[in-house]
Design an enzyme around this catalytic site. Sequence first.
Site, PDB file in Angstrom:
ATOM      1  N   ARG A 100      29.604  58.284  41.065  1.00 55.27           N
ATOM      2  CA  ARG A 100      30.277  57.435  42.057  1.00 55.27           C
ATOM      3  C   ARG A 100      31.636  58.059  42.332  1.00 55.27           C
ATOM      4  NH1 ARG A 100      30.992  50.938  42.375  1.00 55.27           N
ATOM      5  NH2 ARG A 100      28.816  51.261  43.009  1.00 55.27           N
ATOM      6  N   HIS A 127      25.307  54.624  49.908  1.00 56.56           N
ATOM      7  CA  HIS A 127      25.028  53.900  48.670  1.00 56.56           C
ATOM      8  C   HIS A 127      23.511  53.743  48.548  1.00 56.56           C
ATOM      9  CE1 HIS A 127      25.679  51.659  45.158  1.00 56.56           C
ATOM     10  NE2 HIS A 127      26.298  50.594  45.624  1.00 56.56           N
ATOM     11  N   CYS A 263      25.687  42.965  48.688  1.00 54.91           N
ATOM     12  CA  CYS A 263      25.567  43.865  47.529  1.00 54.91           C
ATOM     13  C   CYS A 263      26.479  43.449  46.389  1.00 54.91           C
ATOM     14  CB  CYS A 263      25.870  45.297  47.969  1.00 54.91           C
ATOM     15  SG  CYS A 263      27.557  45.552  48.553  1.00 54.91           S
TER      16      CYS A 263
HETATM   17  N1   CP Z   1      26.910  46.609  44.591  1.00 51.97           N
HETATM   18  C1   CP Z   1      27.542  47.485  43.762  1.00 51.97           C
HETATM   19  O1   CP Z   1      27.365  48.710  43.855  1.00 51.97           O
HETATM   20  O2   CP Z   1      28.363  46.906  42.872  1.00 51.97           O
HETATM   21  P1   CP Z   1      29.350  47.629  41.851  1.00 51.97           P
HETATM   22  O3   CP Z   1      30.493  48.196  42.659  1.00 51.97           O
HETATM   23  O4   CP Z   1      29.774  46.546  40.914  1.00 51.97           O
HETATM   24  O5   CP Z   1      28.590  48.737  41.160  1.00 51.97           O
HETATM   25  N1  NVA Z   2      31.393  49.029  50.641  1.00 53.92           N
HETATM   26  C1  NVA Z   2      31.824  48.723  49.292  1.00 53.92           C
HETATM   27  C2  NVA Z   2      30.646  48.540  48.414  1.00 53.92           C
HETATM   28  C3  NVA Z   2      30.951  48.190  46.984  1.00 53.92           C
HETATM   29  C4  NVA Z   2      29.724  48.067  46.134  1.00 53.92           C
HETATM   30  C5  NVA Z   2      32.740  49.810  48.788  1.00 53.92           C
HETATM   31  O1  NVA Z   2      32.475  50.997  49.048  1.00 53.92           O
HETATM   32  O2  NVA Z   2      33.744  49.488  48.161  1.00 53.92           O
END
Ligand code: CP
Ligand code: NVA
Length: 305
Positions: A100, A127, A263
């Site tokens: 990430r 994602h 999400c």
């Molecule tokens: N939806 C999601 O990716 O959540 P986190 O940022 O908690 O991993």
């Molecule tokens: N769009 C958000 C999703 C978090 C799971 C972000 O990138 O912060």
Amino acid sequence: MRHLLRTADLDPTELRELLDLSAAFRANPDLRPRALAGRTVVLYFTKPSTRTRLSTCAAVARLGGQAVIVGPAELQLGRGETIADTARVISRFASALVVRTFADADVQELAAHASIPIVNALTDGHHPLQSLADLMTLEQHCGPVDTLRVAWIGDGNNVAHSLMEAVALAGGTLMVGVPEGYGPDPAVLADARAIAARTGATIEVVHDPVEAVEGAHAVVTDVWLSMGDPDDQKARRLRDLAPFQVNADLLAHAREDVRFLHCLPAHRGEEVTAEVIDGPRSVVFDQAENRLHTVAAVLATLTSR
Ligand code: CP
Ligand code: NVA
């Protein structure tokens, strides 16, 4: 498929197989293939995470392996070791690297130099793991995705991009309702539409939230300020996106049995009201659970090749 950097790395058959394996994991908690027995999966996260980090650790354990979580402060990468060398070295120890971070170019560079699968656990652009859980949740609550009309409401962000690619692969209809200036990346939209042209899917971008949700089986949203978006954009974003809040009035334009997806993490009172996310139409915690089953399917599949 060796890496999963974006949802469009999958073809429709691979997506179907991942969703079927995910459903098998959900249906049978005792199903524990030893795909990762004696093996290690490294998680490298430069942004916070609750669901992705913990569901991946749980999935690795379920598959018999060991997850190791590191951040920039632990790796020499944070002190200037190259991405290429990091990828080569981790490939000698681990069976997969789940990442990430901010720039998509960084996960692409890792993939270019790794000899193990690289899995994108969220970048500024994509994602993919989330989109698999989104489709699994749609199938769980609404039916086959190719029969559905789904509305994305709010910011045309990373989660929207991956949902566009997933629905394009699965053959449904996705109405992307975003304010002017908050649309998806035109290159991602073009890629999703190219896939849709082959599968019979429809990906539309509109600037009226009511038009987007009209007749929808499911309405999906996400935060208005993503990790990596500059904090000084917050006031402008809250103002511009306010008409795209998912609330009871907006959902009245969808089907009566509409489901609400997010999400998470959510900001009640911003992109969604508490009444909606905590109400009977919300399936956000099934969606969160499905993160476990889908990442288990991804890791079992990628590490078996
Ligand atoms: N939806 C999601 O990716 O959540 P986190 O940022 O908690 O991993
Ligand atoms: N769009 C958000 C999703 C978090 C799971 C972000 O990138 O912060």
